[in-house]
Design an enzyme around this catalytic site. Structure first.
Site, PDB file in Angstrom:
ATOM      1  N   SER A  49       0.852  -1.194   0.000  1.00 32.81           N
ATOM      2  CA  SER A  49       0.000   0.000   0.000  1.00 32.81           C
ATOM      3  C   SER A  49       0.881   1.235   0.000  1.00 32.81           C
ATOM      4  O   SER A  49       2.028   1.183   0.470  1.00 32.81           O
ATOM      5  CB  SER A  49      -0.894   0.009   1.250  1.00 32.81           C
ATOM      6  OG  SER A  49      -1.527   1.273   1.427  1.00 32.81           O
TER       7      SER A  49
ATOM      8  N   TYR B 240      -1.679  -0.943  10.433  1.00 29.41           N
ATOM      9  CA  TYR B 240      -1.884  -1.273   9.018  1.00 29.41           C
ATOM     10  C   TYR B 240      -0.657  -0.900   8.186  1.00 29.41           C
ATOM     11  O   TYR B 240      -0.162  -1.694   7.385  1.00 29.41           O
ATOM     12  CB  TYR B 240      -3.118  -0.529   8.508  1.00 29.41           C
ATOM     13  CG  TYR B 240      -3.432  -0.764   7.046  1.00 29.41           C
ATOM     14  CD1 TYR B 240      -4.168  -1.880   6.649  1.00 29.41           C
ATOM     15  CD2 TYR B 240      -3.007   0.124   6.069  1.00 29.41           C
ATOM     16  CE1 TYR B 240      -4.456  -2.101   5.319  1.00 29.41           C
ATOM     17  CE2 TYR B 240      -3.295  -0.085   4.725  1.00 29.41           C
ATOM     18  CZ  TYR B 240      -4.024  -1.198   4.360  1.00 29.41           C
ATOM     19  OH  TYR B 240      -4.307  -1.420   3.033  1.00 29.41           O
TER      20      TYR B 240
END
Length: 254
Positions: free
Chosen positions: A146, A159
């Site tokens: 990401s 995350y």
């Protein structure tokens, strides 16, 4: 175009029953690959297989919680039993996080994210590496990281940490297994429409703050990841390894 032909090859996509994973699986199916998808939701698994079959693919789904070592081992064995081999493995399964201030984040919250996003990729890729080394024919490993791995993500440190870990894992695998003919790369998506991001995208305040920063002028879609999946699984990328490939509509450079 023969460089991109996936006829006779098998791709495994974890989390392939929706979102980016299904977008990648559809691209691979369209290029001629047989496709195995892993997911925890039986109904979504069936729906995804129906979509891939409609594209003419030889497709099957296997129920698997990637954070469970026994389930990963069983699902990988079942995949090989069904298709005969795995040529490319996309460790894409992941979950989002409740946006909690770091100082108030519990250890359970932290471990819930790392169990799926990081441990799950470790277990999946380890099974794939062992299989590819034993076959002696090489293969392609791909992780879905990401842009959170390279940008600050307040209230999302757990995350972001998992996604940065995935990119580091891919680089290390590229070095360790390059001489075995195994390539490893990380895809870094930007803001993509999915069930995971829906709560954010429904916020007018968020949309007004973020969307104008995307040069192409729109959110990403799962279909935007079909091409990169085919490329990384194909002979077109046979000398491309250890990389982090950003697919974000230009968000990071603006």
């Amino acid at each position: 175009m023969d460089l991109f032909d996936q006829t006779g090859r098998v791709a495994l996509v974890t989390g392939g029953n929706g979102g980016i994973g299904l977008g990648m699986a559809a691209g691979l199916a369209g290029a001629g690959s047989s496709v195995a998808i892993w997911g925890r939701n039986p109904e979504k698994n069936r729906s995804a297989v129906d979509q891939l079959t409609a594209l003419g693919a030889n497709a099957a789904a296997f129920a698997c919680d990637v954070g469970d070592a026994d389930q990963v081992a069983a699902a990988f064995a079942a995949t090989v039993d069904r298709f005969g081999a795995v040529d490319s493995c996309f460790a894409n399964a992941g979950i989002g996080a409740r946006r909690t201030r770091f100082g108030e984040m519990s250890l359970d919250e932290w471990r819930n994210i790392t169990r799926v996003n990081l441990d799950g990729a470790f277990l999946t890729l380890q099974a794939a590496v062992r299989h590819m080394v034993e076959r002696g024919t090489g293969g392609s490993l791909v992780v879905t990281s990401s842009i959170a791995s390279v940008s600050g993500m307040p209230r999302g440190e757990h995350y972001a940490a998992t996604k940065a870990g995935l990119a580091a894992m891919a680089r290390s695998l590229a070095v360790e297994y390059g001489r075995s003919g195994i390539r490893a790369n990380a895809i870094l998506p930007g803001w993509v429409e999915s069930a995971m991001t829906a709560p954010l995208f429904d916020s007018e305040r968020f949309s007004q703050a973020v969307r104008p920063r995307i040069p192409v002028g729109r959110w990403g879609t799962p279909e935007d990841f079909a091409g990169i999946a085919v490329y990384l699984a194909s002979d077109a990328s046979r000398y491309h390894t250890g990389d982090t490939i950003v697919i974000d509509g230009g968000y990071r450079v603006f």
